[in-house]
Each structure stands twice: as structure tokens, then as C-alpha cells.
Write a protein that holds these residues in place. Structure first.
Motif, mmCIF file in Angstrom:
data_model
loop_
_atom_site.group_PDB
_atom_site.id
_atom_site.type_symbol
_atom_site.label_atom_id
_atom_site.label_comp_id
_atom_site.label_asym_id
_atom_site.label_seq_id
_atom_site.Cartn_x
_atom_site.Cartn_y
_atom_site.Cartn_z
ATOM 1 N N VAL A 136 5.446 -2.200 -7.956
ATOM 2 C CA VAL A 136 4.247 -2.383 -7.138
ATOM 3 C C VAL A 136 4.575 -3.224 -5.907
ATOM 4 N N ARG A 137 5.348 -4.264 -6.092
ATOM 5 C CA ARG A 137 5.770 -5.108 -4.969
ATOM 6 C C ARG A 137 6.554 -4.273 -3.945
ATOM 7 N N TYR A 138 7.379 -3.381 -4.429
ATOM 8 C CA TYR A 138 8.186 -2.513 -3.559
ATOM 9 C C TYR A 138 7.302 -1.627 -2.684
ATOM 10 N N VAL A 139 6.329 -0.935 -3.290
ATOM 11 C CA VAL A 139 5.481 -0.038 -2.494
ATOM 12 C C VAL A 139 4.521 -0.813 -1.595
ATOM 13 N N LYS A 140 4.162 -2.010 -2.024
ATOM 14 C CA LYS A 140 3.278 -2.854 -1.202
ATOM 15 C C LYS A 140 3.984 -3.307 0.073
ATOM 16 N N GLN A 141 5.258 -3.640 -0.033
ATOM 17 C CA GLN A 141 5.992 -4.153 1.123
ATOM 18 C C GLN A 141 6.081 -3.124 2.241
ATOM 19 N N TYR A 142 5.992 -1.837 1.891
ATOM 20 C CA TYR A 142 6.024 -0.781 2.895
ATOM 21 C C TYR A 142 4.624 -0.315 3.303
ATOM 22 N N GLY A 143 3.608 -0.943 2.737
ATOM 23 C CA GLY A 143 2.232 -0.609 3.092
ATOM 24 C C GLY A 143 1.713 0.676 2.467
#
Length: 149
Positions: free
Chosen positions: A42-49
Motif C-alpha cells: 500500500v505504501r508503494y502504490v501510495k508513493q506514486y499517487g
């Protein structure tokens, strides 16, 4: 590490199909992965918006308020989609208020409600039906009275 990579790919795949809230994505991922891996994905996909609950709420409000009462849509966002109250309030400020009179009139047509011919019981039933759909009492009564005149 291999499992984390699969979780990230799965998250991207799920978001490719349709926009989701963070809670929806977490729920989907937690079926197959450990909580730590879900957090990292989730953190990964959040960082790319790729995931943005505020954006999701704004889009959801704009699209659903054309067919449902605003209150019903807000309840869906809070309890089904997992949007926080703060994010919902921000999204509500971004979207313009919807005129629910039109939606009430559509329901009246769909239910074949004729004010001239309606009995007190039919009027009461329609009123309760619209209340359950999340419309405000004063809006319902205004439309029912407009049709009575």
C-alpha cells in the motif's frame, strides 16, 4: 522479498481495473498476504499517487449523487468504502451541492406516484421510502406539496 514483489504487482493489477480506497485495497491484499507485506504494498502504490482516498471520494460523490441522495452516498463512503470523516468533509467541500429535488421527482415517476390520485397511505409510503433513501424530510415534503398544488 519475492512475496512483497507479488503483493506490489497484485496491488497495481487491482488498481488497474478500477480506482479503490486504501481500505478496499488492504482488504483485497490481506486475503493472500501478511499485514506487513500489505502495508508495504500500500505504501508503494501510495508513493506514486495510485491511491488517493480524497480523489476517490470526490469522484464518487460527483458520480453517485446523480442517482442517490447525498446522505446515502456519504454513508457508503464512510462505512462501505472506509473513507475517514476528515477526508469526506474535504471532498464535500470540493464538490458542489446537488439539487435533490430532481432525484425525488424521478423516484416519484418511477414509483408511478400521482399526487392528484394518491391516498394518504400512498403518500406516507412514498415519504418513508424516500427517507430510507437518505433524502431530507423538508425536501421530500416540498416535492410532495408542489405536486399536490
Amino acid at each position: 522479498m519475492d512475496e512483497l514483489k507479488r503483493a506490489k504487482h497484485r496491488a497495481l493489477y487491482l488498481l488497474e481495473r478500477c480506482d479503490r480506497t486504501e481500505q478496499e485495497l488492504r482488504t483485497k491484499l490481506s486475503r493472500n498476504y501478511d499485514p506487513e507485506i500489505v502495508d508495504e504494498a500500500v505504501r508503494y502504490v501510495k508513493q506514486y499517487g495510485y491511491i488517493d482516498d480524497r480523489r476517490y471520494a470526490v469522484n464518487y460523490l460527483k458520480s453517485r449523487c446523480q442517482v442517490k441522495s447525498r446522505r446515502q452516498v456519504e454513508q457508503e463512503l464512510l462505512y462501505k468504502k472506509g473513507i475517514s470523516r476528515d477526508v469526506l468533509e474535504e471532498a464535500c467541500q470540493e464538490t458542489e451541492p446537488q439539487d435533490e429535488s430532481l432525484l425525488i421527482r424521478r423516484w416519484m415517476e418511477k414509483k408511478h406516484y400521482s399526487p392528484e390520485e394518491a391516498t394518504q397511505e400512498e403518500q406516507r409510503r412514498l415519504y418513508l421510502f424516500l427517507m430510507r433513501r437518505g433524502f431530507r424530510s423538508e425536501d421530500i415534503l416540498k416535492e410532495l406539496r408542489c405536486r399536490d398544488e
